[in-house]
Design a protein around this motif. Sequence first.
Motif, PDB file in Angstrom:
ATOM      1  N   ALA A  17       5.689  14.175  43.871  1.00  0.00           N
ATOM      2  CA  ALA A  17       5.073  14.578  42.917  1.00  0.00           C
ATOM      3  C   ALA A  17       6.021  15.274  41.548  1.00  0.00           C
ATOM      4  O   ALA A  17       6.223  14.812  40.580  1.00  0.00           O
ATOM      5  CB  ALA A  17       4.266  15.798  43.059  1.00  0.00           C
ATOM      6  N   ALA A  18       7.185  15.888  42.339  1.00  0.00           N
ATOM      7  CA  ALA A  18       8.146  16.350  41.059  1.00  0.00           C
ATOM      8  C   ALA A  18       9.033  15.492  40.585  1.00  0.00           C
ATOM      9  O   ALA A  18       9.258  15.311  39.226  1.00  0.00           O
ATOM     10  CB  ALA A  18       8.997  17.415  41.918  1.00  0.00           C
ATOM     11  N   LEU A  19       9.194  14.220  41.216  1.00  0.00           N
ATOM     12  CA  LEU A  19       9.973  13.196  40.592  1.00  0.00           C
ATOM     13  C   LEU A  19       9.047  12.376  40.009  1.00  0.00           C
ATOM     14  O   LEU A  19       9.457  12.076  38.756  1.00  0.00           O
ATOM     15  CB  LEU A  19      10.548  12.445  41.963  1.00  0.00           C
ATOM     16  N   GLY A  20       7.970  12.317  40.034  1.00  0.00           N
ATOM     17  CA  GLY A  20       6.899  11.403  39.269  1.00  0.00           C
ATOM     18  C   GLY A  20       6.960  12.308  37.810  1.00  0.00           C
ATOM     19  O   GLY A  20       6.851  11.641  36.696  1.00  0.00           O
ATOM     20  N   THR A  21       6.682  13.740  37.859  1.00  0.00           N
ATOM     21  CA  THR A  21       6.748  14.432  36.633  1.00  0.00           C
ATOM     22  C   THR A  21       8.040  13.923  35.758  1.00  0.00           C
ATOM     23  O   THR A  21       8.089  14.170  34.660  1.00  0.00           O
ATOM     24  CB  THR A  21       6.584  15.968  36.902  1.00  0.00           C
ATOM     25  N   ALA A 207      18.974  17.496  38.613  1.00  0.00           N
ATOM     26  CA  ALA A 207      17.653  17.178  37.974  1.00  0.00           C
ATOM     27  C   ALA A 207      17.144  18.322  37.374  1.00  0.00           C
ATOM     28  O   ALA A 207      17.732  19.442  37.428  1.00  0.00           O
ATOM     29  CB  ALA A 207      16.699  16.415  38.856  1.00  0.00           C
ATOM     30  N   ASP A 208      16.360  17.965  36.270  1.00  0.00           N
ATOM     31  CA  ASP A 208      15.501  19.142  35.623  1.00  0.00           C
ATOM     32  C   ASP A 208      14.608  19.964  36.493  1.00  0.00           C
ATOM     33  O   ASP A 208      13.449  19.534  36.369  1.00  0.00           O
ATOM     34  CB  ASP A 208      14.922  18.742  34.378  1.00  0.00           C
ATOM     35  N   VAL A 209      14.846  20.963  37.108  1.00  0.00           N
ATOM     36  CA  VAL A 209      14.205  21.597  38.220  1.00  0.00           C
ATOM     37  C   VAL A 209      13.028  22.283  37.453  1.00  0.00           C
ATOM     38  O   VAL A 209      11.738  22.244  37.696  1.00  0.00           O
ATOM     39  CB  VAL A 209      15.107  22.590  38.993  1.00  0.00           C
ATOM     40  N   LEU A 210      13.271  23.012  36.314  1.00  0.00           N
ATOM     41  CA  LEU A 210      12.270  23.761  35.646  1.00  0.00           C
ATOM     42  C   LEU A 210      11.119  22.600  35.193  1.00  0.00           C
ATOM     43  O   LEU A 210       9.886  22.874  35.234  1.00  0.00           O
ATOM     44  CB  LEU A 210      12.812  24.649  34.605  1.00  0.00           C
ATOM     45  N   GLY A 211      11.456  21.484  34.548  1.00  0.00           N
ATOM     46  CA  GLY A 211      10.583  20.555  34.114  1.00  0.00           C
ATOM     47  C   GLY A 211       9.770  19.891  35.360  1.00  0.00           C
ATOM     48  O   GLY A 211       8.484  19.532  35.415  1.00  0.00           O
ATOM     49  N   ALA A 212      10.467  19.765  36.381  1.00  0.00           N
ATOM     50  CA  ALA A 212       9.670  19.269  37.545  1.00  0.00           C
ATOM     51  C   ALA A 212       8.594  20.217  38.238  1.00  0.00           C
ATOM     52  O   ALA A 212       7.748  19.836  38.444  1.00  0.00           O
ATOM     53  CB  ALA A 212      10.742  18.715  38.620  1.00  0.00           C
ATOM     54  N   ALA A 213       9.125  21.632  38.087  1.00  0.00           N
ATOM     55  CA  ALA A 213       8.284  22.442  38.690  1.00  0.00           C
ATOM     56  C   ALA A 213       6.989  22.529  37.896  1.00  0.00           C
ATOM     57  O   ALA A 213       5.818  22.863  38.457  1.00  0.00           O
ATOM     58  CB  ALA A 213       8.611  23.822  38.618  1.00  0.00           C
ATOM     59  N   GLY A 215       5.211  20.245  37.122  1.00  0.00           N
ATOM     60  CA  GLY A 215       4.307  19.211  37.674  1.00  0.00           C
ATOM     61  C   GLY A 215       3.604  19.359  38.956  1.00  0.00           C
ATOM     62  O   GLY A 215       2.955  18.448  39.608  1.00  0.00           O
ATOM     63  N   LEU A 216       4.215  20.303  39.629  1.00  0.00           N
ATOM     64  CA  LEU A 216       3.882  20.371  40.931  1.00  0.00           C
ATOM     65  C   LEU A 216       2.280  20.715  41.218  1.00  0.00           C
ATOM     66  O   LEU A 216       1.627  20.252  42.315  1.00  0.00           O
ATOM     67  CB  LEU A 216       4.734  21.532  41.849  1.00  0.00           C
ATOM     68  N   GLU A 217       1.635  21.053  40.289  1.00  0.00           N
ATOM     69  CA  GLU A 217       0.112  21.452  40.400  1.00  0.00           C
ATOM     70  C   GLU A 217      -0.616  19.934  40.559  1.00  0.00           C
ATOM     71  O   GLU A 217      -1.793  20.302  40.762  1.00  0.00           O
ATOM     72  CB  GLU A 217      -0.266  22.486  39.193  1.00  0.00           C
ATOM     73  N   THR A 218       0.128  19.126  40.015  1.00  0.00           N
ATOM     74  CA  THR A 218      -0.849  17.774  40.033  1.00  0.00           C
ATOM     75  C   THR A 218      -0.928  17.292  41.319  1.00  0.00           C
ATOM     76  O   THR A 218      -1.755  16.421  41.399  1.00  0.00           O
ATOM     77  CB  THR A 218       0.166  16.740  39.367  1.00  0.00           C
TER      78      THR A 218
END
Length: 295
Positions: A17-21, A207-213, A215-218
């Motif tokens: 999910a994080a990678l997809g974000t 990678a952009d960890v904060l950006g990925a974080a 999207g985890l709720e998805t």
Amino acid sequence: MPPGPETVFAATYLLDAALGTLGVVTGMISGVTVRGPGGARPATRTTPEAAVLQRILAEFREQDVGAVPMEVSSHAIVQGLVDGVWFRTVAFTNLGPDHLDFHGTMDRYFAAKAAVFTPDRAKAAVVNRDDEYARRLAATARIPVWTHSTNDTHADLYADEIRCGADGTDFSLHTPDGYARVRLSLLGPHQVGNALTALTSLAATGADVLGAAAGLETLHGVPGPPRRRPGFPRPRGLHAQHVGPERVVAVSALADGRRAAHPRDRRDRRPGSEQTVPARAHCRRVRRRRRHLIR
């Protein structure tokens, strides 16, 4: 935070999910499903046979997949099923007294896991500092190590202010690049450790960890591993589906074969269990089920 029984399942799905974000096209190989841009199919075991795994990765490459979150069982490492794979990141979540019928001792079990944390197998390691064996691995690994924790603020990524409710879990995430409040739709405090495994795996790749974080709720749910039916023993075959938490999450950047398990008289290996299922009785049940399916 102690990991739950679905640790690697959830961590793999959260990483996907994080990678997809971040806009990365992913494939995924888990003990439940093999999924890519071309569709999904049920998994037959935690880690596919070596030739099957290479075929899956080749298919993903043809589909322009950029990253593959996957589960790697300790059995697969010992049997050489992932010998042809070089991992961008490997993550060690925890180690518990499971699969000792195969490995014999905890030290041999640990050594099986540690075998992929070497320069010829992976570029970077992700380690949960809240686990004793993971700390031991961090001290001996010969590749760069990234750590995460819910207790140790000296870890590369750590979480605090954890709140759990009936509608999800949220926590404060601290990274070298800044701070964020992270919300998960998944329930339970152990999901924080799963999320940290996924996010630290991304941090190790730059990678952009904060950006990925964000999207985890998805991710609204994680399918669980198959459960054995009451009265039937868990297969001891080398490629049985593993339902314990002690597995390795691996991120690889870049027709199914089955091997039958031969039942033998044995005790169920779960701690505290004294259930014995004779092989003869098990075979009778299999024959009865087979006759029923043929009709």
